[in-house]
Structures are given as structure tokens and as C-alpha cells.
Design a protein around this motif. Structure first.
Motif, PDB file in Angstrom:
ATOM      1  N   ASN A  92       0.768  -1.276  -0.075  1.00 18.83           N
ATOM      2  CA  ASN A  92       0.136   0.092   0.042  1.00 18.83           C
ATOM      3  C   ASN A  92       0.767   1.215   0.036  1.00 18.83           C
ATOM      4  OD1 ASN A  92      -2.046  -1.730   2.188  1.00 18.83           O
ATOM      5  ND2 ASN A  92      -2.526  -1.269  -0.095  1.00 18.83           N
ATOM      6  N   LEU A  93       2.210   1.062   0.589  1.00 20.81           N
ATOM      7  CA  LEU A  93       3.052   2.245   0.539  1.00 20.81           C
ATOM      8  C   LEU A  93       3.621   2.849  -0.736  1.00 20.81           C
ATOM      9  CD1 LEU A  93       4.862   1.261   4.024  1.00 20.81           C
ATOM     10  CD2 LEU A  93       3.104   3.066   3.617  1.00 20.81           C
ATOM     11  N   VAL A  94       3.725   1.373  -1.637  1.00 24.14           N
ATOM     12  CA  VAL A  94       4.019   1.674  -3.025  1.00 24.14           C
ATOM     13  C   VAL A  94       3.319   2.920  -3.853  1.00 24.14           C
ATOM     14  CG1 VAL A  94       4.759   0.816  -5.179  1.00 24.14           C
ATOM     15  CG2 VAL A  94       5.187  -0.312  -3.039  1.00 24.14           C
ATOM     16  N   GLY A  95       4.184   3.979  -4.280  1.00 22.51           N
ATOM     17  CA  GLY A  95       3.526   4.772  -5.039  1.00 22.51           C
ATOM     18  C   GLY A  95       2.480   5.869  -4.397  1.00 22.51           C
ATOM     19  N   VAL A  96       2.526   5.737  -2.933  1.00 22.41           N
ATOM     20  CA  VAL A  96       1.900   6.609  -2.083  1.00 22.41           C
ATOM     21  C   VAL A  96       3.011   7.585  -1.406  1.00 22.41           C
ATOM     22  CG1 VAL A  96       0.491   7.141  -0.088  1.00 22.41           C
ATOM     23  CG2 VAL A  96      -0.127   5.253  -1.875  1.00 22.41           C
ATOM     24  N   SER A  97       3.971   6.787  -0.706  1.00 20.81           N
ATOM     25  CA  SER A  97       5.035   7.357  -0.033  1.00 20.81           C
ATOM     26  C   SER A  97       6.357   7.031  -0.387  1.00 20.81           C
ATOM     27  CB  SER A  97       4.685   7.279   1.610  1.00 20.81           C
ATOM     28  OG  SER A  97       4.693   5.984   2.102  1.00 20.81           O
ATOM     29  N   HIS A  98       6.549   5.721  -1.093  1.00 25.12           N
ATOM     30  CA  HIS A  98       7.764   5.127  -1.142  1.00 25.12           C
ATOM     31  C   HIS A  98       7.753   4.514  -2.326  1.00 25.12           C
ATOM     32  CE1 HIS A  98       7.582   5.414   3.140  1.00 25.12           C
ATOM     33  NE2 HIS A  98       8.795   5.426   3.172  1.00 25.12           N
ATOM     34  N   THR A  99       8.985   4.397  -2.894  1.00 25.24           N
ATOM     35  CA  THR A  99       9.034   3.443  -4.370  1.00 25.24           C
ATOM     36  C   THR A  99       8.966   2.122  -4.071  1.00 25.24           C
ATOM     37  OG1 THR A  99      11.424   3.222  -4.160  1.00 25.24           O
ATOM     38  CG2 THR A  99      10.717   5.358  -5.280  1.00 25.24           C
ATOM     39  N   ALA A 100       8.720   1.335  -4.962  1.00 31.78           N
ATOM     40  CA  ALA A 100       8.874  -0.168  -4.792  1.00 31.78           C
ATOM     41  C   ALA A 100      10.034  -0.602  -4.098  1.00 31.78           C
ATOM     42  CB  ALA A 100       8.292  -0.973  -6.299  1.00 31.78           C
ATOM     43  N   ASP A 101      11.238  -0.283  -4.681  1.00 32.85           N
ATOM     44  CA  ASP A 101      12.635  -0.689  -4.022  1.00 32.85           C
ATOM     45  C   ASP A 101      12.749  -0.388  -2.768  1.00 32.85           C
ATOM     46  OD1 ASP A 101      12.959  -1.631  -6.785  1.00 32.85           O
ATOM     47  OD2 ASP A 101      14.234   0.187  -7.261  1.00 32.85           O
ATOM     48  N   GLU A 102      12.229   0.635  -2.501  1.00 31.08           N
ATOM     49  CA  GLU A 102      12.347   1.008  -0.969  1.00 31.08           C
ATOM     50  C   GLU A 102      11.647   0.307  -0.029  1.00 31.08           C
ATOM     51  OE1 GLU A 102      13.072   5.852  -0.771  1.00 31.08           O
ATOM     52  OE2 GLU A 102      11.122   5.284  -1.505  1.00 31.08           O
ATOM     53  N   VAL A 103      10.306  -0.025  -0.292  1.00 31.95           N
ATOM     54  CA  VAL A 103       9.305  -0.960   0.199  1.00 31.95           C
ATOM     55  C   VAL A 103       9.807  -2.305   0.270  1.00 31.95           C
ATOM     56  CG1 VAL A 103       6.993  -1.464   0.617  1.00 31.95           C
ATOM     57  CG2 VAL A 103       7.480   0.737  -0.100  1.00 31.95           C
ATOM     58  N   LYS A 104      10.405  -2.789  -0.839  1.00 32.58           N
ATOM     59  CA  LYS A 104      10.814  -4.223  -0.786  1.00 32.58           C
ATOM     60  C   LYS A 104      11.954  -4.271   0.363  1.00 32.58           C
ATOM     61  CE  LYS A 104       9.969  -5.394  -5.536  1.00 32.58           C
ATOM     62  NZ  LYS A 104      10.582  -5.437  -6.731  1.00 32.58           N
ATOM     63  N   VAL A 105      12.885  -3.424   0.406  1.00 28.69           N
ATOM     64  CA  VAL A 105      13.935  -3.433   1.322  1.00 28.69           C
ATOM     65  C   VAL A 105      13.483  -3.158   2.843  1.00 28.69           C
ATOM     66  CG1 VAL A 105      16.008  -2.095   2.366  1.00 28.69           C
ATOM     67  CG2 VAL A 105      15.899  -2.419  -0.240  1.00 28.69           C
ATOM     68  N   MET A 106      12.378  -2.704   2.922  1.00 26.85           N
ATOM     69  CA  MET A 106      12.000  -2.434   4.530  1.00 26.85           C
ATOM     70  C   MET A 106      11.265  -3.699   4.795  1.00 26.85           C
ATOM     71  SD  MET A 106      10.430   1.478   4.985  1.00 26.85           S
ATOM     72  CE  MET A 106       9.590   1.543   3.501  1.00 26.85           C
ATOM     73  N   ALA A 107      10.331  -4.208   3.791  1.00 24.25           N
ATOM     74  CA  ALA A 107       9.834  -5.339   4.099  1.00 24.25           C
ATOM     75  C   ALA A 107      10.696  -6.685   4.422  1.00 24.25           C
ATOM     76  CB  ALA A 107       8.815  -5.668   2.904  1.00 24.25           C
ATOM     77  N   GLU A 108      11.988  -6.672   3.663  1.00 30.73           N
ATOM     78  CA  GLU A 108      12.761  -7.704   3.849  1.00 30.73           C
ATOM     79  C   GLU A 108      13.366  -7.624   5.211  1.00 30.73           C
ATOM     80  OE1 GLU A 108      15.303  -7.568   0.273  1.00 30.73           O
ATOM     81  OE2 GLU A 108      13.787  -8.177  -0.852  1.00 30.73           O
ATOM     82  N   GLU A 109      13.259  -6.465   5.826  1.00 33.62           N
ATOM     83  CA  GLU A 109      13.986  -6.559   7.200  1.00 33.62           C
ATOM     84  C   GLU A 109      12.920  -7.397   8.106  1.00 33.62           C
ATOM     85  OE1 GLU A 109      14.376  -2.242   7.978  1.00 33.62           O
ATOM     86  OE2 GLU A 109      16.013  -2.283   6.449  1.00 33.62           O
ATOM     87  N   VAL A 110      12.127  -7.708   7.872  1.00 29.59           N
ATOM     88  CA  VAL A 110      11.131  -8.213   8.763  1.00 29.59           C
ATOM     89  C   VAL A 110      11.006  -9.799   8.473  1.00 29.59           C
ATOM     90  CG1 VAL A 110       8.721  -8.037  10.008  1.00 29.59           C
ATOM     91  CG2 VAL A 110       9.834  -6.112   8.952  1.00 29.59           C
ATOM     92  N   GLU A 111      10.846 -10.454   9.487  1.00 31.44           N
ATOM     93  CA  GLU A 111      10.522 -11.934   9.209  1.00 31.44           C
ATOM     94  C   GLU A 111       9.215 -12.458   9.562  1.00 31.44           C
ATOM     95  OE1 GLU A 111      13.421 -15.043  10.584  1.00 31.44           O
ATOM     96  OE2 GLU A 111      14.152 -14.235   8.501  1.00 31.44           O
ATOM     97  N   TYR A 112       8.721 -12.936   8.599  1.00 33.75           N
ATOM     98  CA  TYR A 112       7.337 -13.411   8.607  1.00 33.75           C
ATOM     99  C   TYR A 112       7.259 -14.915   8.637  1.00 33.75           C
ATOM    100  CZ  TYR A 112       5.612  -8.810   7.566  1.00 33.75           C
ATOM    101  OH  TYR A 112       5.372  -7.655   7.569  1.00 33.75           O
TER     102      TYR A 112
END
Lengths: 334, 71
Positions: free
Chosen positions: A139-159
Motif C-alpha cells: 500500500n505504501l508503494v506509489g504513495v510514500s515510497h518507491t517499490a524498491d524502498e518498500v521491498k528493502v523495508m519488508a525484507e528486514e522483517v521476518e514472517y
């Protein structure tokens, strides 16, 4: 009816009967006055006729009802009539001021730079206790961050994902489609870590609280020492904007708590404003598109309304302007 | 030849032309109206939208970057 009474009684009945004077009765008075015009005695002096005139009565009534209505609007209750409340105004929280949000107007979109800063504040401050369940990374992509930035942030979290072909759950780095991580596995854990108080989920908090964005901003910036006579229990904090005044969340925003990547000075109010904008977006991600469609709808529908009014008047012009004439049959007996 | 007669002879006389021009007109109006409102929206909200600040955050050439619309 009034004109049958002696003139002096008008003084006593005053505004009360004036308030009940209906248009119908006024019309009757006109008629009866006209009827008795010739039989009335000599005209009264101009001062009396001014005092007893209907215009004076009407304006006095208007003044009285108007000032009562204005008072009621200003202070919320009728003048000279006391009210007793079970709760004091402080118990429902101080009313927040109306702030000029960048997305407040009918044509105003969100300030996306502010949304981006607000996400920084959420991630570094609020996310320690508050979840944001309904927002996914994508949801953040194209609103506040680029896709690359969001991917990096998401990868920092373990699911936790799975099950795999051995039937076991496994851990993997986050993807765009994952939802933002919760600080606590469940509400009970959240309560246990916060002295019994549950930090609410912030996804829809702007919609879920009376006063919305104004309330949230006021709450975040409104921490003060309790006034004299107000006792706040151990572990609670005083905030006049919170209903009841005692809130479990302490003041969390202090100057320069986070560092913005666009260089904006991170003052307390700046962070509160950005966070509120971010949470306004989280509660209403369709906001920008909704307002844009709204513009189109207003333009189209007002055009269509004007058109239909024109067509109606055009079609009815013939009927409205016709003249019906009755020609009696000629009498042929004579 | 008056304007209305010209209009009638050009568009209304043949039904195929009439229907086609209505459909084409609706299509053109739809696009034009969308573009117009978007221009108004963008000029009113200049500098606030994501596309106005996106260039600050895109890394590298960004040619293969997919532009995502809102959620």
C-alpha cells in the motif's frame, strides 16, 4: 383577535403572544382591519401606532428568539436555565481545535511528503506498541515510497509462512504483499506489556475517534502537568484531550526524536502533524481518488441538473402560457 | 444554408453517421473531461502528490521502474 383587546393589554401579553402570531392570523387581521376601517375612531398618536405596530411586534419577537438561539448556539444551553450533568466536561475530553490540514479542502489531496515523514515516525516511534493491521507494505508503494524502498523495508522483517512440503511452518523475509508487522502477537500480550492497557490498532484511528485528525494531533501534543486537584494514578498520564484526562500512553514525541530523510526539522508538532497525515491516509487510502471523482461528479451532475431544468421549462412553457377562454353558446331563443 | 441545416445534413441525416458521431463524441468527451479534471487537480495540488516528489527517491536510472498507482 388582538385588535379586540384594549391597547394596554398588548404591553402585558408582549412577546409571548407575538411568538404565536401565525401568518394566517395576520391575514385575518388585515381583513378585519380593512372592514372596520371606516368605523374606527380617530387615529392614535404616532408613538402609539409605532409601539403597537405589527412590525415592532415582529422585530421584538425576532430579536428575542434570535438572541436566545444565538446564546444557545454559543453556550450549548438555554440562558437562565441551569443544567446538571452526571459528568463534567473534562470527562469527555477537551474539544480539539480545528487545524488547517493540507488535505482539508474539497480539492486538496494528501501531502504525500508528509505521509512519508509520518510513516517514518510511525515506524520508529508508534510501531513499538501500536499495530497497523490493515496496511500492507504494497500500500505504501506509489504513495510514500518507491517499490524498491518498500521491498528493502519488508525484507528486514521476518514472517512466518507455510506449511512447506514437510508440513512445517517456516520463517521468510517479508514481501510486498505482507501486512505491517504487529508489535505483539495478540491483544493479551499487548495488555500484559502495557499495564493492562491495550494500545489500539492505528489503521482506522482517525475515523474511529471523535474529532479525527484534530483530536489525534491535539492528543499527541497536549500532554501537560495535571492541574491542581486532579489526581492521576500511578502509571497514568494526564492529557486534557483524552476522555477522562488520564491516559496510559505517556508523551512519546519529543523534539528531534526521529531524523527525516528530507531534512525537515523534526519538532514535536511537525512529527505529530506528519503522523496524523500518515494515519489519515491509512484510514482513508482512497481519499485522493475520491475527491477527484467528486469533482467530476459535481461538474457532470450540475450540468445535467441545469439541462433538465431548462428542458422542463421549455416543455412546460406552452402549458404555462396558454389562456383558456370560455365562449358561451349564443342564445338562440330570442 | 443555416447552421442547423448544415448540422442536420452532416450528422443526423444518415442514421449510421448519427450513431457513430454520438459514440465518438461520448468517447472524446470522456477523455477530454478526464484530462481536464486531472489538469485542474494536478495544478491545485502542485507539489503535494507522489508523482511530484517521486524523483527525490528513485535510485539509479529507474528506467525499468514500474510506476505504481495508488492502492
Amino acid at each position: 383577535m388582538l385588535q379586540r383587546l384594549p391597547a394596554a393589554t398588548l404591553n402585558k401579553t408582549g412577546a409571548f403572544s407575538a411568538a404565536h402570531a401565525s401568518p394566517l392570523r395576520t391575514a385575518q387581521r388585515f381583513g378585519s382591519q380593512a372592514r372596520f376601517a371606516s368605523s374606527s375612531t380617530a387615529s392614535p398618536n404616532p408613538f402609539q401606532s409605532l409601539v403597537y405596530s405589527r412590525a415592532t411586534l415582529a422585530s421584538a419577537t425576532l430579536l428575542a428568539t434570535g438572541s436566545i438561539a444565538w446564546y444557545t448556539h454559543l453556550y450549548g444551553n438555554l440562558p437562565f436555565i441551569g443544567e446538571v450533568h452526571a459528568s463534567s466536561p473534562g470527562e469527555v475530553g477537551l474539544h480539539p481545535a480545528a487545524y488547517p490540514w493540507s488535505h482539508k479542502g474539497w480539492l486538496d489531496s494528501f501531502d504525500h511528503a508528509s505521509i512519508r515523514r509520518g510513516f517514518t515516525v510511525y515506524k520508529e516511534v508508534c510501531a513499538a506498541c501500536h499495530s497497523l493491521d490493515r496496511i500492507a507494505w504494497r500500500n505504501l508503494v506509489g504513495v510514500s515510497h518507491t517499490a524498491d524502498e518498500v521491498k528493502v523495508m519488508a525484507e528486514e522483517v521476518e514472517y512466518t509462512d507455510g506449511p512447506n512440503d514437510q508440513g512445517e511452518m517456516f520463517q521468510r523475509p517479508g514481501k510486498l504483499s505482507d501486512y505491517l508487522p504487529r508489535p505483539y502477537p495478540n491483544d493479551e500480550a499487548a495488555r500484559a506489556s502495557n499495564q493492562g492497557a491495550l494500545p489500539p490498532d492505528l489503521s482506522l484511528i482517525i475515523k474511529a475517534r471523535h474529532g479525527g485528525a484534530d483530536y489525534l494531533f491535539s492528543l499527541l501534543t497536549g500532554y501537560v502537568d495535571p492541574p491542581a486537584g486532579v489526581e492521576v494514578r500511578e502509571g497514568m498520564n494526564y492529557n486534557p484531550y483524552f476522555p477522562g484526562g488520564a491516559i496510559s500512553m505517556p508523551r512519546v514525541l519529543f523534539d528531534d526524536l526521529v531524523e527525516y530523510d528530507d531534512g525537515t526539522p523534526a519538532t514535536t508538532s511537525q512529527m505529530a502533524k506528519d503522523l496524523t497525515t500518515f494515519l489519515s491516509w491509512a484510514a482513508e487510502p482512497e481519499h485522493d481518488e475520491r475527491k477527484k471523482i467528486g469533482i467530476k461528479a459535481v461538474i457532470l451532475f450540475s450540468t445535467l441538473t441545469a439541462l433538465s431544468i431548462y428542458v422542463k421549462r421549455f416543455k412546460w412553457a406552452v402549458i404555462k402560457n396558454r389562456k383558456i377562454v370560455y365562449n358561451p353558446p349564443a342564445d338562440k331563443t330570442h | 444554408m443555416s447552421l442547423s441545416t448544415t448540422f442536420y445534413n452532416t450528422f443526423v441525416k444518415r442514421n449510421s453517421v448519427y450513431v457513430t458521431s454520438i459514440f465518438a463524441g461520448a468517447f472524446a468527451f470522456g477523455i477530454g473531461f478526464d484530462v481536464g479534471v486531472s489538469k485542474l487537480w494536478d495544478s491545485w495540488n502542485r507539489g503535494k502528490q507522489w508523482k511530484d516528489i517521486r524523483h527525490n527517491y528513485v535510485q539509479g536510472a529507474g528506467e525499468d521502474e514500474v510506476v505504481h498507482k495508488g492502492p
